[in-house]
Design a protein around this motif. Structure first.
Motif, PDB file in Angstrom:
ATOM      1  N   GLU A   1       0.817  -1.198   0.000  1.00  0.00           N
ATOM      2  CA  GLU A   1       0.000   0.000   0.000  1.00  0.00           C
ATOM      3  C   GLU A   1       0.863   1.264   0.000  1.00  0.00           C
ATOM      4  OE1 GLU A   1      -3.102   2.353  -0.479  1.00  0.00           O
ATOM      5  OE2 GLU A   1      -3.143   0.174  -0.625  1.00  0.00           O
ATOM      6  N   ARG A   2       2.014   1.205   0.642  1.00  0.00           N
ATOM      7  CA  ARG A   2       2.916   2.359   0.660  1.00  0.00           C
ATOM      8  C   ARG A   2       3.362   2.713  -0.757  1.00  0.00           C
ATOM      9  NH1 ARG A   2       8.328   1.759   4.015  1.00  0.00           N
ATOM     10  NH2 ARG A   2       8.111  -0.162   2.881  1.00  0.00           N
ATOM     11  N   TRP A   3       3.632   1.692  -1.601  1.00  0.00           N
ATOM     12  CA  TRP A   3       4.024   1.931  -2.986  1.00  0.00           C
ATOM     13  C   TRP A   3       2.892   2.609  -3.752  1.00  0.00           C
ATOM     14  CZ3 TRP A   3       8.135  -0.524  -6.112  1.00  0.00           C
ATOM     15  CH2 TRP A   3       9.169  -0.997  -5.310  1.00  0.00           C
ATOM     16  N   ARG A   4       1.682   2.098  -3.549  1.00  0.00           N
ATOM     17  CA  ARG A   4       0.526   2.682  -4.256  1.00  0.00           C
ATOM     18  C   ARG A   4       0.338   4.141  -3.859  1.00  0.00           C
ATOM     19  NH1 ARG A   4      -2.845  -2.287  -2.826  1.00  0.00           N
ATOM     20  NH2 ARG A   4      -2.251  -3.714  -4.468  1.00  0.00           N
ATOM     21  N   LYS A   5       0.471   4.420  -2.570  1.00  0.00           N
ATOM     22  CA  LYS A   5       0.314   5.788  -2.091  1.00  0.00           C
ATOM     23  C   LYS A   5       1.378   6.697  -2.707  1.00  0.00           C
ATOM     24  CE  LYS A   5       0.027   8.590   2.010  1.00  0.00           C
ATOM     25  NZ  LYS A   5       0.658   8.845   3.263  1.00  0.00           N
ATOM     26  N   SER A   6       2.625   6.231  -2.723  1.00  0.00           N
ATOM     27  CA  SER A   6       3.715   7.011  -3.331  1.00  0.00           C
ATOM     28  C   SER A   6       3.436   7.261  -4.804  1.00  0.00           C
ATOM     29  CB  SER A   6       5.055   6.301  -3.164  1.00  0.00           C
ATOM     30  OG  SER A   6       5.448   6.300  -1.823  1.00  0.00           O
ATOM     31  N   TRP A   7       2.931   6.242  -5.518  1.00  0.00           N
ATOM     32  CA  TRP A   7       2.605   6.366  -6.939  1.00  0.00           C
ATOM     33  C   TRP A   7       1.505   7.408  -7.141  1.00  0.00           C
ATOM     34  CZ3 TRP A   7       4.464   4.916 -11.552  1.00  0.00           C
ATOM     35  CH2 TRP A   7       3.631   5.028 -12.652  1.00  0.00           C
ATOM     36  N   ARG A   8       0.455   7.326  -6.350  1.00  0.00           N
ATOM     37  CA  ARG A   8      -0.657   8.272  -6.477  1.00  0.00           C
ATOM     38  C   ARG A   8      -0.213   9.705  -6.185  1.00  0.00           C
ATOM     39  NH1 ARG A   8      -3.677   4.242  -3.643  1.00  0.00           N
ATOM     40  NH2 ARG A   8      -3.342   5.426  -1.747  1.00  0.00           N
ATOM     41  N   GLU A   9       0.628   9.879  -5.159  1.00  0.00           N
ATOM     42  CA  GLU A   9       1.001  11.227  -4.733  1.00  0.00           C
ATOM     43  C   GLU A   9       2.112  11.853  -5.577  1.00  0.00           C
ATOM     44  OE1 GLU A   9       1.949  10.893  -0.596  1.00  0.00           O
ATOM     45  OE2 GLU A   9      -0.136  10.550  -0.028  1.00  0.00           O
ATOM     46  N   ARG A  10       3.059  11.030  -6.046  1.00  0.00           N
ATOM     47  CA  ARG A  10       4.227  11.591  -6.733  1.00  0.00           C
ATOM     48  C   ARG A  10       4.502  10.987  -8.100  1.00  0.00           C
ATOM     49  NH1 ARG A  10       5.668  11.006  -1.376  1.00  0.00           N
ATOM     50  NH2 ARG A  10       6.909   9.174  -1.732  1.00  0.00           N
ATOM     51  N   GLY A  11       3.679  10.079  -8.555  1.00  0.00           N
ATOM     52  CA  GLY A  11       3.886   9.460  -9.855  1.00  0.00           C
ATOM     53  C   GLY A  11       5.090   8.531  -9.845  1.00  0.00           C
ATOM     54  N   ALA A  12       5.674   8.325 -11.034  1.00  0.00           N
ATOM     55  CA  ALA A  12       6.791   7.381 -11.166  1.00  0.00           C
ATOM     56  C   ALA A  12       7.965   7.760 -10.271  1.00  0.00           C
ATOM     57  CB  ALA A  12       7.243   7.298 -12.620  1.00  0.00           C
TER      58      ALA A  12
END
Length: 61
Positions: free
Chosen positions: A2-13
């Motif tokens: 979930e941490r990866w998904r959150k990082s992706w949503r907030e900051r993209g690649a």
């Protein structure tokens, strides 16, 4: 995960790019690193290995 998904949503690649190894920096000095680079560029054959593969001491020499 979930941490990866959150990082992706907030900051993209850029949010999921590796930040590198958390290990400590090398203990070799600049001159030692330069010598190591020269030796590695020469390749395994020049340093007595039977072929062009770098292996651990007990694994092929």
């Amino acid at each position: 995960m979930e941490r990866w998904r959150k990082s992706w949503r907030e900051r993209g690649a850029g949010g999921i790019l590796s930040k590198g190894s958390p290990g400590r920096p090398p203990r070799l000095g600049l001159a030692q690193l330069e010598r190591l680079e020269r030796e590695l560029e020469r390749g395994p054959l020049a340093l007595g290995w039977p072929d062009q593969r770098w292996t651990l001491r007990g694994s092929g020499r």
